[in-house]
Design a protein around this motif. Sequence first.
Motif, PDB file in Angstrom:
ATOM      1  N   ALA A   7      -0.330   4.578  -4.218  1.00  0.00           N
ATOM      2  CA  ALA A   7       0.616   5.639  -4.550  1.00  0.00           C
ATOM      3  C   ALA A   7       1.315   5.355  -5.872  1.00  0.00           C
ATOM      4  O   ALA A   7       1.575   6.274  -6.662  1.00  0.00           O
ATOM      5  CB  ALA A   7       1.633   5.804  -3.424  1.00  0.00           C
ATOM      6  N   GLN A   8       1.643   4.091  -6.137  1.00  0.00           N
ATOM      7  CA  GLN A   8       2.297   3.755  -7.403  1.00  0.00           C
ATOM      8  C   GLN A   8       1.361   3.972  -8.585  1.00  0.00           C
ATOM      9  O   GLN A   8       1.794   4.387  -9.658  1.00  0.00           O
ATOM     10  CB  GLN A   8       2.802   2.313  -7.370  1.00  0.00           C
ATOM     11  N   ARG A   9       0.078   3.688  -8.410  1.00  0.00           N
ATOM     12  CA  ARG A   9      -0.894   3.940  -9.472  1.00  0.00           C
ATOM     13  C   ARG A   9      -0.988   5.432  -9.768  1.00  0.00           C
ATOM     14  O   ARG A   9      -1.096   5.849 -10.921  1.00  0.00           O
ATOM     15  CB  ARG A   9      -2.265   3.381  -9.069  1.00  0.00           C
ATOM     16  N   GLU A  10      -0.956   6.253  -8.723  1.00  0.00           N
ATOM     17  CA  GLU A  10      -0.982   7.703  -8.922  1.00  0.00           C
ATOM     18  C   GLU A  10       0.275   8.179  -9.650  1.00  0.00           C
ATOM     19  O   GLU A  10       0.206   9.048 -10.518  1.00  0.00           O
ATOM     20  CB  GLU A  10      -1.121   8.405  -7.575  1.00  0.00           C
ATOM     21  N   GLU A  11       1.409   7.588  -9.308  1.00  0.00           N
ATOM     22  CA  GLU A  11       2.653   7.940  -9.989  1.00  0.00           C
ATOM     23  C   GLU A  11       2.612   7.511 -11.450  1.00  0.00           C
ATOM     24  O   GLU A  11       3.106   8.216 -12.338  1.00  0.00           O
ATOM     25  CB  GLU A  11       3.843   7.308  -9.286  1.00  0.00           C
ATOM     26  N   LEU A  12       2.013   6.341 -11.717  1.00  0.00           N
ATOM     27  CA  LEU A  12       1.861   5.879 -13.101  1.00  0.00           C
ATOM     28  C   LEU A  12       1.033   6.884 -13.897  1.00  0.00           C
ATOM     29  O   LEU A  12       1.377   7.219 -15.044  1.00  0.00           O
ATOM     30  CB  LEU A  12       1.200   4.500 -13.119  1.00  0.00           C
ATOM     31  N   HIS A  24       5.730  -4.183 -11.768  1.00  0.00           N
ATOM     32  CA  HIS A  24       6.574  -4.412 -10.587  1.00  0.00           C
ATOM     33  C   HIS A  24       7.727  -5.371 -10.885  1.00  0.00           C
ATOM     34  O   HIS A  24       8.085  -6.219 -10.066  1.00  0.00           O
ATOM     35  CB  HIS A  24       5.743  -4.957  -9.408  1.00  0.00           C
ATOM     36  N   LEU A  42       6.447   0.358 -12.585  1.00  0.00           N
ATOM     37  CA  LEU A  42       5.159   0.839 -12.083  1.00  0.00           C
ATOM     38  C   LEU A  42       4.006  -0.067 -12.512  1.00  0.00           C
ATOM     39  O   LEU A  42       3.084  -0.323 -11.740  1.00  0.00           O
ATOM     40  CB  LEU A  42       4.902   2.255 -12.584  1.00  0.00           C
TER      41      LEU A  42
END
Length: 273
Positions: free
Chosen positions: A2-7, A91, A88
């Motif tokens: 999910a964090q990769r998608e947000e990035l 971390h 992101l």
Amino acid sequence: MAQREELTRFLKAARGRLAPTDVGLPAGERRRTRGLRREEVATLAGMSVTWYTWFEQGREVQLSAAMIERLGKALRLEPQEREFLFALAQHRPPPLTGRADEAVRPSTQQLMDSLSIPALVIVEDWTVVGWNALVTQLFRDYAPLPREERNLFRILMLNERYRTDPERYREMARRLVARFKWDYSRTAQPQVFETLIEEMKTSSDLFREYWEAAEIRSHFEDVNSATLPDVGEIAFHHTSYAIEEVPGQRLILFAPADPASAEKLRRLAAEMA
């Protein structure tokens, strides 16, 4: 994941809001969509197009802090956006940039003044930039001191009042140097620290000993005390907290370490009020 998608969403939005002319590039032909192309961002950041494309797509590629800094500048990121990008991508918070703002916010000063315990504010090189009246009463008055004489690390390491108990002083020095090394490792302006480091190597045998040791501390808590005529000794447990609004500033609070100290501090605060 999910964090990769947000990035990916964040980077696309950041380059999408910039026109070539915003970053010094020629306008060129009319574009179907507004914003910079990936190859333009890569060029501005000094990266390969492939590497940037993979990074934006959320693939498992690792960028150095320096590359992320260049990318943030290329995208004209605001300070909070820069922190978001580092969070992101790595971390962790970004390295501190430049000398911290030394102006204490009115809200921070109001908070310190409202407390019934000593409180002060330091910046990344441990220079004291703010304090309340109880600090002046119990420890020292920083107001008449020039900036170079308000460095808390130098004061604690070199002032004779902290050396009356050699074992206690040695333990304090070990903790201080371990934390100071941590702060030095994170600064974007090592020269701010290096003048003080060279001075301490000349002035303090204990500093030289612990500076060569491997110990580091990412936080610092300890117990210290102050002795006043007609009041006696007051023991404090102190802790520090980052001030979110001003990166690089830390608020240090001195809470009484035992009931007897709490009562003495209460009486002193009442008399001052």
